[in-house]
Motif scaffolding. Structure first.
Motif, PDB file in Angstrom:
ATOM      1  N   ALA A  34       0.816  -1.213   0.000  1.00 23.82           N
ATOM      2  CA  ALA A  34       0.000   0.000   0.000  1.00 23.82           C
ATOM      3  C   ALA A  34       0.853   1.268   0.000  1.00 23.82           C
ATOM      4  N   ALA A  35       2.056   1.193   0.579  1.00 20.08           N
ATOM      5  CA  ALA A  35       2.922   2.377   0.588  1.00 20.08           C
ATOM      6  C   ALA A  35       3.271   2.790  -0.845  1.00 20.08           C
ATOM      7  N   VAL A  36       3.574   1.811  -1.687  1.00 17.32           N
ATOM      8  CA  VAL A  36       3.875   2.101  -3.091  1.00 17.32           C
ATOM      9  C   VAL A  36       2.667   2.773  -3.742  1.00 17.32           C
ATOM     10  N   SER A  37       1.482   2.211  -3.495  1.00 16.78           N
ATOM     11  CA  SER A  37       0.269   2.719  -4.134  1.00 16.78           C
ATOM     12  C   SER A  37      -0.060   4.140  -3.684  1.00 16.78           C
ATOM     13  N   LEU A  38       0.118   4.429  -2.386  1.00 20.74           N
ATOM     14  CA  LEU A  38      -0.230   5.760  -1.893  1.00 20.74           C
ATOM     15  C   LEU A  38       0.762   6.819  -2.381  1.00 20.74           C
ATOM     16  N   GLY A  39       2.050   6.498  -2.381  1.00 21.16           N
ATOM     17  CA  GLY A  39       3.025   7.453  -2.903  1.00 21.16           C
ATOM     18  C   GLY A  39       2.766   7.757  -4.371  1.00 21.16           C
ATOM     19  N   LEU A  40       2.422   6.718  -5.130  1.00 22.02           N
ATOM     20  CA  LEU A  40       2.129   6.902  -6.551  1.00 22.02           C
ATOM     21  C   LEU A  40       0.854   7.719  -6.736  1.00 22.02           C
ATOM     22  N   LEU A  67     -10.381   7.793  -4.067  1.00 21.22           N
ATOM     23  CA  LEU A  67     -10.835   9.185  -4.208  1.00 21.22           C
ATOM     24  C   LEU A  67     -10.555   9.970  -2.926  1.00 21.22           C
ATOM     25  N   GLU A  68     -10.797   9.338  -1.774  1.00 24.71           N
ATOM     26  CA  GLU A  68     -10.561  10.020  -0.497  1.00 24.71           C
ATOM     27  C   GLU A  68      -9.097  10.429  -0.363  1.00 24.71           C
ATOM     28  N   LEU A  69      -8.178   9.498  -0.616  1.00 21.71           N
ATOM     29  CA  LEU A  69      -6.757   9.799  -0.417  1.00 21.71           C
ATOM     30  C   LEU A  69      -6.202  10.630  -1.571  1.00 21.71           C
ATOM     31  N   SER A 110       1.117  11.307  -8.404  1.00 21.60           N
ATOM     32  CA  SER A 110       0.502  11.391  -9.741  1.00 21.60           C
ATOM     33  C   SER A 110      -0.558  12.470  -9.800  1.00 21.60           C
ATOM     34  N   GLN A 111      -1.156  12.797  -8.654  1.00 24.54           N
ATOM     35  CA  GLN A 111      -2.276  13.747  -8.544  1.00 24.54           C
ATOM     36  C   GLN A 111      -3.261  13.600  -9.709  1.00 24.54           C
ATOM     37  N   PRO A 112      -3.806  12.366  -9.886  1.00 27.38           N
ATOM     38  CA  PRO A 112      -4.648  12.119 -11.059  1.00 27.38           C
ATOM     39  C   PRO A 112      -5.945  12.925 -11.030  1.00 27.38           C
ATOM     40  N   ASP A 113      -6.354  13.336 -12.226  1.00 21.40           N
ATOM     41  CA  ASP A 113      -7.690  13.897 -12.421  1.00 21.40           C
ATOM     42  C   ASP A 113      -8.725  12.781 -12.478  1.00 21.40           C
ATOM     43  N   VAL A 114      -8.296  11.633 -13.015  1.00 24.33           N
ATOM     44  CA  VAL A 114      -9.196  10.493 -13.224  1.00 24.33           C
ATOM     45  C   VAL A 114      -8.498   9.223 -12.757  1.00 24.33           C
ATOM     46  N   ALA A 139     -10.050  17.626  -7.327  1.00 22.02           N
ATOM     47  CA  ALA A 139     -11.003  17.387  -8.421  1.00 22.02           C
ATOM     48  C   ALA A 139     -10.973  15.949  -8.917  1.00 22.02           C
ATOM     49  N   ILE A 140     -10.257  15.071  -8.225  1.00 20.39           N
ATOM     50  CA  ILE A 140     -10.156  13.670  -8.672  1.00 20.39           C
ATOM     51  C   ILE A 140     -11.541  13.041  -8.802  1.00 20.39           C
ATOM     52  N   ARG A 141     -11.723  12.211  -9.858  1.00 19.17           N
ATOM     53  CA  ARG A 141     -12.982  11.483 -10.026  1.00 19.17           C
ATOM     54  C   ARG A 141     -12.680  10.104 -10.606  1.00 19.17           C
ATOM     55  N   CYS A 142     -13.653   9.209 -10.525  1.00 23.40           N
ATOM     56  CA  CYS A 142     -13.504   7.857 -11.080  1.00 23.40           C
ATOM     57  C   CYS A 142     -14.101   7.834 -12.483  1.00 23.40           C
ATOM     58  N   GLY A 143     -13.273   7.485 -13.475  1.00 23.88           N
ATOM     59  CA  GLY A 143     -13.743   7.449 -14.857  1.00 23.88           C
ATOM     60  C   GLY A 143     -14.450   6.157 -15.216  1.00 23.88           C
ATOM     61  N   GLY A 144     -14.282   5.130 -14.391  1.00 25.66           N
ATOM     62  CA  GLY A 144     -14.918   3.849 -14.678  1.00 25.66           C
ATOM     63  C   GLY A 144     -14.095   2.703 -14.134  1.00 25.66           C
ATOM     64  N   VAL A 145     -14.491   1.498 -14.535  1.00 25.48           N
ATOM     65  CA  VAL A 145     -13.927   0.274 -13.971  1.00 25.48           C
ATOM     66  C   VAL A 145     -13.465  -0.637 -15.101  1.00 25.48           C
ATOM     67  N   ALA A 146     -12.266  -1.211 -14.934  1.00 21.63           N
ATOM     68  CA  ALA A 146     -11.762  -2.205 -15.877  1.00 21.63           C
ATOM     69  C   ALA A 146     -11.826  -3.567 -15.215  1.00 21.63           C
ATOM     70  N   LEU A 147     -12.613  -4.463 -15.797  1.00 23.37           N
ATOM     71  CA  LEU A 147     -12.727  -5.825 -15.262  1.00 23.37           C
ATOM     72  C   LEU A 147     -11.839  -6.763 -16.066  1.00 23.37           C
ATOM     73  N   ASN A 148     -11.087  -7.586 -15.365  1.00 21.02           N
ATOM     74  CA  ASN A 148     -10.323  -8.654 -15.998  1.00 21.02           C
ATOM     75  C   ASN A 148     -11.208  -9.898 -15.983  1.00 21.02           C
TER      76      ASN A 148
END
Lengths: 346, 346
Positions: A240-246, A285-287, A250-254, A294-303
């Motif tokens: 999770a540390a890797v994921s949170l730093g990224l 989205l919270e973190l 990254s400060q993603p918009d989406v 302004a971060i939002r979820c653009g959708g979901v990718a299912l494998n």
């Protein structure tokens, strides 16, 4: 390498391209995944393949290192793995041949190229580079959180190893096909080889994790998109540390949340339940809002690789209805994937 | 060092003690914080001090390295810093003298001891160790999230540099004074020198961050407490990865939230507001529950160093009333701190 000028100091890795793909003596296609991935996703950057007894083939032209150099190749990429991630004794002579032909060597193996004396000596003598893509560049900085220009999308996951790289590559291609100015930003070794650069986020020292992600996707034109390959999961007790730093850097918009239906236990753990898609959306989205409100979820990718086509189509439609978001399997594509792309770009 | 047996492989750092504190030529007490911290928190592990022109003093007996060795010292600790974190040219002869007297050298400076040729040569010749506490041990593993025996407390913060180390030390001392079996677990360089071991969490590669925290506080007796020094803040745009890996790997039963009233902007950032205490409690409990569902907040440590005693007492009482939790300034102690200790142990 240490005593030489380091062209990656203070920036993301940049690899010499195009490539000659080295298949060594591989007889099991499963061990040639890197070569196949490069052929599929960076075919225009691969001039040919070179083997010493392999029975697998990418279908690219067979070339010696000298022929590849004459065809424009700048580096030989070790396109295979073996169970220990080691560089075999029989590989050394052909790798030296590549250095002598004027090619650098790029590797994602666990073994470090520069720790093999014959390769280190030949590279120093010839002025060639030995590039381990698992090794972060020097000159990393701590993050600032300062807002950067341009737009960013990050793929995130309910778990590890369920399609974050593939989803980011597919979205990058789809963005480009729609005329969007886009860069795929790689964060793992295979992605870095495909992109010709990037940042091996899991190998970065923790203090620099967010800063490294900031360096990976610098300021850009207002309409430019960076599509950033995610790593790990905020829910994984190891990564999770890797994921949170990224996520912060990254400060993603989406974000696009990647999930594999049917997976119930986090990879490599005993008894850690995978979160629901809704939980993964909510926590990312919270973190993520910390560095991009302004971060939002653009959708979901299912494998849906474990499902047959009808089952997959029914599940994709049902999940989209349930979540109120575009849902698609990037590998299956189709109208659902088009809707996911539009959901990200809107 | 690389060619020698590494006693820290696969475990947290362990330092040779007791210490001789090296003050070098320091004339500004602010640069001798490490020495003063060791005197205050590990006085029983310091046999004396050694200087080459310093005007500051810890008040401990003045000794040569040979006298310190005769008095039982095992290591010389560089107890001072300077603005660049460099090891001065005039320090080298006295450091070699210490190696020749039979002492190892422990440093938290940015400069690596082993990169100074005179020290590397002398250490190799004499079989002595050069220990940089900023360098993580080898043999780190990825985390598993598996539940460990014993009890754990982690200090967390609304921001960096506001008292997490001091709070953990004070709680450890108070636990011990009540007869509780307790270890202070250090995660930063000064804490590691005080404890005689630990894990420099900010220098650990991200993939191993949670795993390193797991190694720092291993299985223990059911009534044993590890009081773990926190790092960074989940809300800091640069350092949240360090904080989350430490939180997941520590799997604390109890957190104590550290806060400095009046601080409004996160350290080193432009415009990142510090979270409220309630936000810090909520997010640490939410994320910490991933590896310890029984996690709870034992109370709040306020750094009231900017307030006069009456103001501090009023604020502490008001915040305790408002939050419904024990609140104290560990430096001021008193009944409020006793209540915080009881709140953690209950």
């Amino acid at each position: 390498m240490n005593a030489h000028f380091d062209p990656t100091h203070g920036s993301a890795l940049r690899l010499p391209q195009p490539y000659l793909l080295f298949l060594a003596d591989t007889v099991d296609a499963g061990f040639a995944k890197t070569a196949f991935g490069l052929r599929d996703w960076a075919g225009d950057k691969c001039v040919g393949e070179f083997a010493i007894g392999a029975t697998v083939s990418t279908g690219l032209p067979v070339m010696t290192p000298a022929q590849a150099r004459a065809a424009g190749a700048r580096a030989l990429v070790i396109g295979v793995a073996n169970s220990g991630g080691v560089i075999g004794d029989t590989w050394i002579a052909p790798l030296v041949e590549a250095l002598e032909a004027g090619l650098d060597i790029v590797s994602g193996m666990h073994a470090r190229l520069s720790e093999i004396p014959e390769l280190a000596e030949a590279a120093a003598r010839l002025g060639r580079r030995l590039i381990d893509v698992r090794v972060p560049p020097t000159g990393l900085r701590v993050g600032t959180g300062a807002k950067r220009t341009g737009k960013r999308l990050l793929t995130v996951g309910t778990d590890c190893a369920l399609g974050k790289k593939y989803t980011a590559l597919a979205l990058s291609s789809a963005f480009a096909a729609r005329g969007v100015d886009v860069d795929f930003r790689a964060t793992g070794q295979t992605g870095i080889m495909i992109a010709g650069g990037g940042m091996p986020m899991d190998a970065v020292v923790s203090d620099f994790e967010a800063g490294a992600a900031e360096m990976l996707s610098p300021d850009a034109d207002p309409d430019h998109w960076d599509v950033i390959e995610g790593q790990g999961s905020l829910f994984h007790p190891a990564y999770a540390a890797v994921s949170l730093g990224l996520l912060h850097g990254s400060q993603p918009d989406v974000i696009v949340v990647c999930h594999e239906p049917g997976r119930t236990v986090m990879l490599g753990t005993e008894g850690f339940a995978t979160p629901t898609i809704e939980e993964a959306i909510a926590l990312n989205l919270e973190l993520g809002a910390r560095t991009n409100p302004a971060i939002r979820c653009g959708g979901v990718a299912l494998n849906t690789s474990q499902l047959d086509p009808d089952e997959a189509a029914r599940l994709i439609a049902a999940e989209s209805e349930r979540l109120g978001l575009p849902v698609a399997d990037p590998i299956r594509g189709g109208a659902a994937f088009d809707a996911l792309v539009e959901g990200c770009l809107k």
